[in-house]
Design an enzyme around this catalytic site. Structure first.
Site, PDB file in Angstrom:
ATOM      1  N   GLY A 116       0.834  -1.189   0.000  1.00 59.26           N
ATOM      2  CA  GLY A 116       0.000   0.000   0.000  1.00 59.26           C
ATOM      3  C   GLY A 116       0.873   1.245   0.000  1.00 59.26           C
ATOM      4  N   CYS A 117       0.288   2.380  -0.374  1.00 60.66           N
ATOM      5  CA  CYS A 117       1.082   3.613  -0.444  1.00 60.66           C
ATOM      6  C   CYS A 117       1.584   4.013   0.939  1.00 60.66           C
ATOM      7  CB  CYS A 117       0.286   4.726  -1.111  1.00 60.66           C
ATOM      8  SG  CYS A 117      -1.319   5.077  -0.356  1.00 60.66           S
ATOM      9  N   TYR A 118       0.692   4.174   1.913  1.00 61.03           N
ATOM     10  CA  TYR A 118       1.125   4.550   3.256  1.00 61.03           C
ATOM     11  C   TYR A 118       2.082   3.511   3.864  1.00 61.03           C
ATOM     12  CZ  TYR A 118      -2.668   8.064   3.298  1.00 61.03           C
ATOM     13  OH  TYR A 118      -3.503   9.126   3.030  1.00 61.03           O
ATOM     14  N   PHE A 287       7.225  10.587  -0.959  1.00 62.93           N
ATOM     15  CA  PHE A 287       7.219   9.853  -2.221  1.00 62.93           C
ATOM     16  C   PHE A 287       5.912  10.131  -2.949  1.00 62.93           C
ATOM     17  CE2 PHE A 287       5.724   7.287   1.241  1.00 62.93           C
ATOM     18  CZ  PHE A 287       4.669   6.523   0.777  1.00 62.93           C
TER      19      PHE A 287
END
Length: 308
Positions: A116-118, A287
């Site tokens: 996942g992104c987080y 990011f």
């Protein structure tokens, strides 16, 4: 040499479009997508996924599970960009820089689950420090993050980019039930014994993430300080192509963190900020949520798998 057949299931979503753009024009693979009229046809999707070498799933969780269940060809390899399989033990976690040997495990895996992104930022900061024993596994960790609105997918983009977008919120903290779906993923792959407190937010910018983890070094083992935490991260990511640790002398002069600083790249920048007087340290990761946080990570994993 024949080209590898890569099927993108869900190529019209935010992540799928980004992956398509990154892979367009490559001669070492052939991209397969379904026309609009066939995208919801379960038979055609099953045919496409069983005919490819590597499938990239850019789907909601339920649809991703259905796609995997439809695979009968044992030669098909999968990269799942959804959150459906991120804590499953029989799937390889697609964060190559996470630990020694992880890139090799991804390269030979049949089933890879994109982070996942987080979690990419949280695990990128915490896993090396926990592995080195600088942060104990039972430490109560708090994580704060803000993402661009594209992190909500198409709904977020439409809310902020439609004609009436003037009414879209400029900033909103969410996950107030403290049960965000990324929390188990962070806990498992960071190596935390206690569930972290995770507080996410969206801002009125399209893409980019800043994630921070505050620490009081007086609650850690004696002699641990910000310089030691920074040195550990720098050693862990030395030579990494897509994760960079900002030198301490550069972080000391920063006055603010821009969530968009890494936009347009597939890289992540980690930083350590210290206040020696009060014993406080702030770990940060910046990011592009559509880059290293999604499509960029999928393509990085794809490249590792194609190299086999």
């Amino acid at each position: 040499m024949s080209s590898s057949l890569v099927f993108i299931d869900g190529d019209q979503g935010t992540t799928g479009l980004q992956i398509n753009e990154r892979l367009r024009g490559r001669t070492d693979l052939k991209l397969v997508t379904l026309p609009a009229a066939e995208r919801k046809d379960s038979r055609r999707r099953a045919e496409a996924i069983n005919a490819c070498d590597i499938a990239i799933l850019c789907l909601p969780d339920g649809a991703a599970r259905e796609a995997v269940d439809a695979i009968v060809n044992p030669a098909v390899r999968v990269i799942d960009a959804s959150s459906a399989h991120r804590t499953q033990p029989d799937w390889t976690y697609g964060f190559p820089e996470m630990s020694p040997g992880q890139a090799e495990r991804i390269a030979t895996a049949r089933r890879v689950t994109n982070p996942g992104c987080y979690p990419t930022g949280a695990i990128g900061l915490l896993r090396p420090l926990l592995n080195a024993g600088l942060i104990p596994g039972n430490h109560q960790v708090s994580i704060y993050a803000v993402s661009g609105y594209s992190g909500r997918g198409r709904a977020g983009v439409e809310e902020h980019e439609r004609p009436a977008a003037v009414n879209a919120p400029s900033y909103q903290v969410y996950g107030l039930d403290l049960a965000h779906k990324h929390t188990p993923e962070i806990q498992q792959h960071a190596g935390l014994a206690r569930r972290p407190i995770f507080i996410p937010a969206y801002g009125a910018f399209r893409q980019g993430i800043v994630l921070t983890v505050p620490l009081d070094v007086r609650l850690l083992a004696p002699c641990i300080d910000g310089a030691m935490l920074h040195a550990c991260l720098a050693r862990h990511y030395a030579g990494a192509a897509h994760v960079h640790v900002l030198p301490l002398h550069e972080s000391r002069v920063l006055k603010q963190l821009d969530p968009q600083i890494m936009n347009g790249t597939d890289d992540m920048r980690l930083s350590v900020f210290t206040n020696v007087e009060h014993g406080h340290v702030l770990l940060s990761a910046a990011f592009d949520n559509l880059g290293k946080g999604a499509a960029g990570a999928a393509v990085q994993n794809l490249n590792l798998m194609l190299a086999q």
